[in-house]
Design a protein around this motif. Sequence first.
Motif, PDB file in Angstrom:
ATOM      1  N   LYS A   1     -38.175  56.183 -27.413  1.00  0.00           N
ATOM      2  CA  LYS A   1     -36.792  55.679 -27.456  1.00  0.00           C
ATOM      3  C   LYS A   1     -35.869  56.660 -28.176  1.00  0.00           C
ATOM      4  O   LYS A   1     -34.658  56.478 -28.196  1.00  0.00           O
ATOM      5  CB  LYS A   1     -36.729  54.332 -28.200  1.00  0.00           C
TER       6      LYS A   1
ATOM      7  N   GLU B   1     -31.258  51.784 -28.275  1.00  0.00           N
ATOM      8  CA  GLU B   1     -30.883  52.535 -27.067  1.00  0.00           C
ATOM      9  C   GLU B   1     -32.087  53.363 -26.619  1.00  0.00           C
ATOM     10  O   GLU B   1     -33.066  53.469 -27.334  1.00  0.00           O
ATOM     11  CB  GLU B   1     -29.742  53.506 -27.404  1.00  0.00           C
ATOM     12  N   GLY B   2     -31.921  54.003 -25.479  1.00  0.00           N
ATOM     13  CA  GLY B   2     -33.003  54.888 -25.016  1.00  0.00           C
ATOM     14  C   GLY B   2     -33.605  54.340 -23.743  1.00  0.00           C
ATOM     15  O   GLY B   2     -33.311  53.208 -23.349  1.00  0.00           O
TER      16      GLY B   2
ATOM     17  N   ASP C   1     -38.138  48.216 -27.971  1.00  0.00           N
ATOM     18  CA  ASP C   1     -37.571  48.497 -26.648  1.00  0.00           C
ATOM     19  C   ASP C   1     -36.209  47.829 -26.483  1.00  0.00           C
ATOM     20  O   ASP C   1     -35.286  48.410 -25.913  1.00  0.00           O
ATOM     21  CB  ASP C   1     -38.541  48.024 -25.557  1.00  0.00           C
TER      22      ASP C   1
END
Length: 212
Positions: free
Chosen positions: A26, A81-82, A77
Amino acid sequence: MTEKPFIYGAPYSVYVRIVRLALAEKGVDYELVPVDIFASEGPPADYLDLHPFGRIPAFEHAGFCLYETGAITRYVDEAFEGPPLQPAGVRERARCNQVISIADNYAYPQLVWGVYVERISKPKRGAVTDEARLAAAIPKARTCLKALSDLMADKPWLAGRQLSLADLYLAPMLDYFQMAPEGREMVQQYPSLADWWARVASRPSMTGTAFG
Ligand SMILES: N[C@@H](CCC(=O)N[C@@H](CS)C(=O)NCC(=O)O)C(=O)O
């Protein structure tokens, strides 16, 4: 959310590594607070406030405490963000959760404790391999690899077209497993898994958390 999360645990732990992999994928910076769960004197007494079952990892983010790797990685998760680590499609998501369950219930006990610990870890620390336990783990490990290989079929990642938590769960277990010659040989008998391993093992998240 910008506050840095804390992971409590040790780099040797499969489950600590899974959380670190999720954070790395992430792109989230974190702090690893050392807790040696296998220390002869046991973990610090106040660690049980973070994890009443006395396992690692425990996790803390901006005052929010969590334990159990499945809960932690799904939180990571969804809170940061990511790239998403859980598939959006209903069936791929179900597959991801199925693989995680296989990893927790079958692969971890057989590949890590049955094979790696008996063949590699025990002799390294001067303990005697339980040959019966090792021999019993081999066919069970094969069942795991065959099931995973069948589920992955011709997809590049365990739950489909994108890297997911399923891959991040299995990778640290396969890493320990393949430190044993029996494990290395067995993985090579499943070409799609061997190819998957080459893909996952070269990711910076994996090379940056390598242990052993
Ligand atoms: N269900 C836990 C399992 C965590 C776990 O078993 N961690 C191992 C290290 S990899 C541990 O703490 N073992 C200590 C023990 O068995 O006493 C999770 O999902 O986080």
